[in-house]
Design a protein around this motif. Structure first.
Motif, mmCIF file in Angstrom:
data_model
loop_
_atom_site.group_PDB
_atom_site.id
_atom_site.type_symbol
_atom_site.label_atom_id
_atom_site.label_comp_id
_atom_site.label_asym_id
_atom_site.label_seq_id
_atom_site.Cartn_x
_atom_site.Cartn_y
_atom_site.Cartn_z
ATOM 1 N N THR A 111 0.910 -1.123 -0.155
ATOM 2 C CA THR A 111 -0.054 0.242 -0.112
ATOM 3 C C THR A 111 0.880 1.244 0.082
ATOM 4 N N PRO A 112 0.437 2.377 -0.384
ATOM 5 C CA PRO A 112 1.214 3.894 -0.503
ATOM 6 C C PRO A 112 1.978 3.839 0.993
ATOM 7 N N SER A 113 1.110 3.538 2.115
ATOM 8 C CA SER A 113 1.788 3.984 3.492
ATOM 9 C C SER A 113 2.997 3.006 3.802
ATOM 10 N N LYS A 114 2.858 1.820 3.133
ATOM 11 C CA LYS A 114 4.014 0.640 3.293
ATOM 12 C C LYS A 114 5.090 0.630 2.042
ATOM 13 N N MET A 115 4.658 1.698 1.194
ATOM 14 C CA MET A 115 5.830 1.801 0.070
ATOM 15 C C MET A 115 7.305 1.497 0.541
ATOM 16 N N LEU A 116 7.542 1.988 1.407
ATOM 17 C CA LEU A 116 9.120 2.132 1.725
ATOM 18 C C LEU A 116 9.178 1.302 2.882
ATOM 19 N N SER A 117 8.377 0.202 3.230
ATOM 20 C CA SER A 117 8.486 -0.595 4.424
ATOM 21 C C SER A 117 7.925 -1.869 4.229
ATOM 22 N N PHE A 118 7.318 -2.150 3.147
ATOM 23 C CA PHE A 118 6.325 -3.270 2.944
ATOM 24 C C PHE A 118 7.051 -4.578 3.183
ATOM 25 N N TYR A 119 8.384 -4.699 3.034
ATOM 26 C CA TYR A 119 9.182 -6.032 2.963
ATOM 27 C C TYR A 119 9.629 -6.560 4.259
ATOM 28 N N LYS A 120 9.085 -5.591 5.468
ATOM 29 C CA LYS A 120 9.689 -6.143 6.690
ATOM 30 C C LYS A 120 8.951 -7.308 7.321
ATOM 31 N N ASN A 121 7.640 -7.555 6.641
ATOM 32 C CA ASN A 121 7.085 -8.658 7.207
ATOM 33 C C ASN A 121 6.404 -9.493 5.990
ATOM 34 N N GLY A 122 6.293 -10.892 6.306
ATOM 35 C CA GLY A 122 5.661 -11.666 5.335
ATOM 36 C C GLY A 122 6.352 -12.201 4.126
ATOM 37 N N TYR A 123 7.618 -12.133 4.181
ATOM 38 C CA TYR A 123 8.529 -12.334 2.911
ATOM 39 C C TYR A 123 9.611 -13.325 3.373
ATOM 40 N N SER A 124 9.888 -14.128 2.430
ATOM 41 C CA SER A 124 11.244 -14.783 2.438
ATOM 42 C C SER A 124 12.266 -14.171 1.346
ATOM 43 N N TYR A 125 13.704 -13.888 1.741
ATOM 44 C CA TYR A 125 14.567 -13.160 0.896
ATOM 45 C C TYR A 125 15.521 -14.068 0.147
ATOM 46 N N ILE A 126 15.709 -13.632 -1.028
ATOM 47 C CA ILE A 126 16.723 -14.111 -1.923
ATOM 48 C C ILE A 126 17.549 -13.133 -2.611
ATOM 49 N N TRP A 127 18.866 -13.219 -2.307
ATOM 50 C CA TRP A 127 19.790 -12.357 -2.960
ATOM 51 C C TRP A 127 19.756 -12.461 -4.469
ATOM 52 N N ASP A 128 19.650 -11.278 -5.232
ATOM 53 C CA ASP A 128 19.517 -11.709 -6.733
ATOM 54 C C ASP A 128 20.584 -10.667 -7.343
ATOM 55 N N SER A 129 20.285 -10.057 -8.699
ATOM 56 C CA SER A 129 21.107 -9.733 -9.439
ATOM 57 C C SER A 129 21.831 -8.019 -9.041
ATOM 58 N N LEU A 130 22.849 -7.677 -9.468
ATOM 59 C CA LEU A 130 23.447 -6.466 -9.199
ATOM 60 C C LEU A 130 23.552 -5.642 -10.551
#
Length: 214
Positions: A111-130
């Protein structure tokens, strides 16, 4: 026996690589979070792009959003959306109507209010390309939702020079790709007290139809 040992070593190596990649992802995301935590509010100018090759849909426009906590004021597609923390007011001048709905936010919803922070909860992370985009080094992290959502994955591009979000690419299970590329930030502004205030009387006086679903 020898082949079993080799197989175990391969599994251990793969597991260690995965853990290391997750750790790198988490460390970079922590830097982004620490950077954003320094700001009481933010104004973001961005480019929004929607692509669905199968449906032959391609849209691109610019937008702005002012964010303070879970409140926001968004301008996109000639529509203004205000979230005062309790309700969301969607103002559509073309239709001369305002839609009021309660503010409900899911963990993995961007959502707009979480545009800059949405990733903090509910996801697993994978290091991708540079990638090098212009003069910036952009490190991408692939986010996989931990539960079934509209999004199948999200690519989060981070400017490693400033530790700020550069781009969000969301892929949906409908085959769409939604890209939000951030063009500029402005932080810690002296906002007017009515920034996130919706004046219903003003719009009724202008002849707008108010649809109140709150």
């Amino acid at each position: 026996m020898k082949s079993k040992v080799i197989l175990n070593l391969i599994i251990i190596a793969l597991f260690s690589t995965t853990i290391n990649a997750q750790s790198k992802s988490q460390n970079l995301l922590d830097k982004v979070s620490n950077q954003m935590a320094q700001h009481s509010n933010s104004k973001v100018e961005f480019t929004y792009k929607l692509d669905n090759t199968e449906a032959d849909v391609h849209q691109q426009t610019n937008g702005t959003v002012v964010i303070e906590g879970n409140k926001y004021k968004l301008n996109l597609f000639d529509t203004t959306q205000i979230n005062d923390g309790q309700n969301v007011y969607t103002i559509i001048p073309e239709n001369e109507e305002v839609i009021i709905e309660p503010f409900i936010e899911e963990n993995t919803e961007i959502t707009p209010s979480k545009m800059l922070s949405f990733y903090k909860n509910g996801y697993s992370y994978i290091w991708d390309s540079l990638k090098t985009i212009g003069k910036k080094k952009i490190q991408y992290i692939k986010l996989i939702p931990n539960q079934i959502t509209e999004a199948t994955e999200v690519l989060l591009g981070i400017d490693v020079g400033s530790n700020q979000i550069f781009e969000i690419v969301q892929k949906t299970n409908e085959g769409s790709s939604i890209t939000i590329r951030i063009n500029s930030f402005e932080n810690n502004m002296a906002l007017p007290s009515n920034t996130f205030y919706f004046n219903g009387d003003q719009f009724e006086a202008q002849g707008f139809y108010i649809i109140d679903n709150s």
